[in-house]
Design a protein around this motif. Structure first.
Motif, mmCIF file in Angstrom:
data_model
loop_
_atom_site.group_PDB
_atom_site.id
_atom_site.type_symbol
_atom_site.label_atom_id
_atom_site.label_comp_id
_atom_site.label_asym_id
_atom_site.label_seq_id
_atom_site.Cartn_x
_atom_site.Cartn_y
_atom_site.Cartn_z
ATOM 1 N N ARG A 271 2.000 17.083 -7.309
ATOM 2 C CA ARG A 271 1.949 18.522 -7.598
ATOM 3 C C ARG A 271 1.316 18.776 -8.976
ATOM 4 O O ARG A 271 0.514 19.693 -9.149
ATOM 5 N N HIS B 13 -2.473 20.619 -9.543
ATOM 6 C CA HIS B 13 -2.670 21.733 -10.468
ATOM 7 C C HIS B 13 -3.561 21.341 -11.643
ATOM 8 O O HIS B 13 -4.365 22.143 -12.114
ATOM 9 N N TYR C 218 -6.755 23.334 -12.649
ATOM 10 C CA TYR C 218 -6.649 23.992 -13.954
ATOM 11 C C TYR C 218 -7.819 23.596 -14.848
ATOM 12 O O TYR C 218 -8.464 24.432 -15.470
ATOM 13 N N ASP D 246 -4.064 30.308 -17.734
ATOM 14 C CA ASP D 246 -2.831 29.630 -18.165
ATOM 15 C C ASP D 246 -1.614 30.204 -17.452
ATOM 16 O O ASP D 246 -0.781 29.478 -16.920
ATOM 17 N N HIS E 82 -1.500 29.369 -13.643
ATOM 18 C CA HIS E 82 -1.183 27.985 -13.295
ATOM 19 C C HIS E 82 0.242 27.612 -13.659
ATOM 20 O O HIS E 82 0.869 26.807 -12.966
ATOM 21 N N ALA E 83 0.755 28.183 -14.752
ATOM 22 C CA ALA E 83 2.155 27.908 -15.104
ATOM 23 C C ALA E 83 3.090 28.477 -14.033
ATOM 24 O O ALA E 83 4.046 27.821 -13.607
ATOM 25 N N GLY F 134 2.203 29.196 -10.903
ATOM 26 C CA GLY F 134 1.907 28.498 -9.650
ATOM 27 C C GLY F 134 2.615 27.166 -9.549
ATOM 28 O O GLY F 134 3.069 26.763 -8.482
ATOM 29 N N PHE F 135 2.713 26.472 -10.663
ATOM 30 C CA PHE F 135 3.380 25.170 -10.647
ATOM 31 C C PHE F 135 4.904 25.323 -10.674
ATOM 32 O O PHE F 135 5.608 24.719 -9.879
ATOM 33 N N ASN F 136 5.397 26.128 -11.604
ATOM 34 C CA ASN F 136 6.853 26.222 -11.788
ATOM 35 C C ASN F 136 7.551 26.980 -10.658
ATOM 36 O O ASN F 136 8.723 26.740 -10.397
ATOM 37 N N TYR F 137 6.827 27.899 -10.021
ATOM 38 C CA TYR F 137 7.391 28.606 -8.865
ATOM 39 C C TYR F 137 6.603 28.154 -7.636
ATOM 40 O O TYR F 137 6.837 27.074 -7.132
ATOM 41 N N SER F 138 5.649 28.949 -7.197
ATOM 42 C CA SER F 138 4.790 28.502 -6.095
ATOM 43 C C SER F 138 3.494 29.285 -6.143
ATOM 44 O O SER F 138 3.398 30.295 -6.852
ATOM 45 N N GLU F 139 2.519 28.829 -5.380
ATOM 46 C CA GLU F 139 1.225 29.507 -5.314
ATOM 47 C C GLU F 139 1.411 30.977 -4.920
ATOM 48 O O GLU F 139 0.707 31.848 -5.408
#
Lengths: 268, 264
Positions: free
Chosen positions: A97, A101, A105, B79, B82-83, B85-90
């Motif tokens: 994951r 990203h 990114y 930024d 992507h933060a 998207g990663f920490n929660y979801s797309e």
């Protein structure tokens, strides 16, 4: 100092994220594990005529328990690369994951694709970051990274050790608990069967991958085999000049019948 | 000088600041976003410098103004996306969040901080098939004021340019446009924005401006501009395989819309 940005792990740290391995510290000490860690099992990859084939069984185990028979251990990272995992799925999926990203990114932020050496380096660093968990015996991840290098015009396969050292495999590789059962078979096939992996067409390559995974499951209880009752096939993916493709169930069913059960079954 | 003690001077300082910023942005190349049957088209003209950017899987950004200020905003948006998207979801990455909690406040703070340079930029963002609908646009002004639109949106060098560009889209069924028709209307809108941006004096009276705009030969404006500038166009295309829906259009795809505006 000027920085160009584009490092996704840096961005994550700014949001307070910490990689699983970093959080562990000395917490677990030398005590015995209070649980059986979940592990994934047999992965194989080889060069065939059009590019690279990567395949994995679908089983995840915890000790001698079968935890899950539908795990997908061949994980897409971008349109041209996959990471196939044996070892701890929790950490492996997290790494996948992060990488997925990180590649996107970097591309969006710096307005250029991340180079293949940089991608390999990112994966290696994450495996190193995972060292505390690997040392505890609960979170080691031994991935295979496969991609199609459009600049060189050929598929490439890399494997890693638990410390993050990276090696390119010339013909084939296999990892996971079932890999000892088929490593020799892969060598034999490639060397003496009269048809090297690199010369196999797509269907022959898929057929052999299914045979090899079936062989692994014969000797390794932690490797799942085709489940007739639930109709669960292994994950098989190809990466060629036109990108990543997952082999559909229909085709796997046909080739399984042909290569594992049927007419080709007796031939190497 | 204690600004808060002197309300008149404060108002004057803000007005001066606006005037300065608008003078900086006015001559830039406008950007246009329009929905079409396959998704969303973003289009502008430039001297081969990239003005249209990918923020996330289904989100694009375009700006007018100082290139480094646009760059800062672009990076902030990437930024944030992507933060999340990663920490929660797309699926949790929404244009609304990026504008309400990211770009809007950042641009407002930049405008309010009188000892620093403000963002000399106005931006347009587009989102395909998000929680808010199939084709959603936000525009964020240099002072952080943002507006939401559906089916099309524009940012020109000044507010009057936006108005004149918007007239091109009246009576348009954006969802049913072909890509070529969408590019055609986007080019016309761009030309109107360009025309306003290059005026010596923009009349305060909108009716007067509209009357002048009616007399503009859009084809002529484009023919002239295309001698020095190149079309840049991207789509957020629904038919693209995979999560990533952002794609650059190549010259052949934009050629049909461009054909009629090329100098003979």
């Amino acid at each position: 100092m000027m920085v160009s940005g584009g490092d996704f792990v840096d961005l994550l740290r700014q949001t307070g994220y910490r990689f699983p391995g970093e959080q562990l510290g000395d917490a677990a000490g030398d005590r015995a594990l209070p649980f059986e860690p979940t592990e994934g099992t047999t992965i194989l990859a080889f060069q065939y005529a059009d590019g690279v084939l990567v395949a994995g069984d679908r089983r995840a185990t915890a000790g001698n328990m079968v935890l899950y028979d539908r795990a997908d251990k061949v994980i897409d990272l971008d349109a041209y690369s996959v990471m196939a995992i044996s070892g701890s799925p929790a950490v492996a999926f997290e790494i996948a994951r992060i990488l997925e990203h990180a590649f996107q990114y970097y591309r969006r932020r710096l307005l250029q694709e991340m180079s293949l050496p940089a991608k390999l380096r990112r994966l290696s660093l994450l495996i190193k970051d995972n060292l505390p968990l690997a040392m505890q015996g609960i979170g080691a991840v031994i991935p295979v990274f496969a991609t199609y290098d459009r600049r060189d015009g050929r598929g490439k396969i890399y494997f890693y050790d638990a410390l993050g050292a990276q090696f390119e495999s010339a013909d084939f590789t296999t990892t996971g608990s079932g890999s000892p059962a088929i490593r020799g078979a892969m060598y034999y096939l490639n060397r003496w069967s009269g048809r090297r992996f690199a010369e196999m067409d797509r269907e022959t390559a898929i057929g052999h991958a299914l045979q090899l995974l079936d062989t692994a499951s014969e000797y390794d209880s932690a490797t799942g085999r085709y489940e007739r009752s639930a109709d669960i096939f292994p994950s098989v993916k190809t990466i060629t000049a036109s990108g990543l493709a997952e082999i559909e169930t229909e085709e796997l069913r046909r080739l399984y019948a042909q290569y594992v059960d049927g007419e080709e079954a007796g031939r190497a | 000088m204690m600004l808060s003690d002197e309300p008149y001077r404060w108002a004057e300082a803000v007005a001066n600041r606006r005037e300065y910023i608008e003078d900086q942005i006015r001559p830039g190349s406008p950007v246009v976003g329009v929905g079409y049957e396959g998704g969303i088209l973003l289009l502008t003209l430039s001297q081969s410098q990239q003005k249209l950017f990918e923020v996330y899987d289904r989100i694009g950004l375009a700006g007018i103004g100082h290139s480094t200020d646009i760059e800062k905003l672009r990076q902030a948006a990437i930024d944030m996306a992507h933060a999340i998207g990663f920490n929660y979801s797309e699926d949790d990455v929404t244009l609304r969040q990026i504008v309400y909690f990211g770009l809007g406040p950042a641009m407002k703070a930049g405008f309010d901080d009188v000892v620093r340079s403000p963002f000399l930029a106005r931006v347009l963002l587009a989102e395909l098939d998000g929680q808010e609908g199939a084709q959603v646009f936000y525009t964020v002004d240099y002072d952080g004021a943002f507006h939401r639109r559906e089916t099309w949106a524009v940012v020109g060098g000044v507010a009057e340019a936006d108005l004149m560009m918007g007239r091109v889209f009246s009576e348009l069924d954006a969802e049913a446009l072909s890509l070529t028709d969408a590019a055609d209307v986007a080019l016309r809108a761009w030309a109107m924005g360009r025309w306003v941006g290059t005026m010596e004096d923009v009349p305060d009276d909108v009716a007067e401006l509209e009357e002048m705009a009616d007399g503009v030969d859009v084809d002529d404006v484009l023919k002239t501009e295309l001698q020095n500038l190149e079309v840049e166009a991207v789509v957020l295309g629904r038919s693209l395989v995979g999560k990533n829906k952002y794609r650059n259009l190549d010259a052949e795809e934009i050629a049909p819309a461009l054909a009629r505006f090329k100098a003979d």
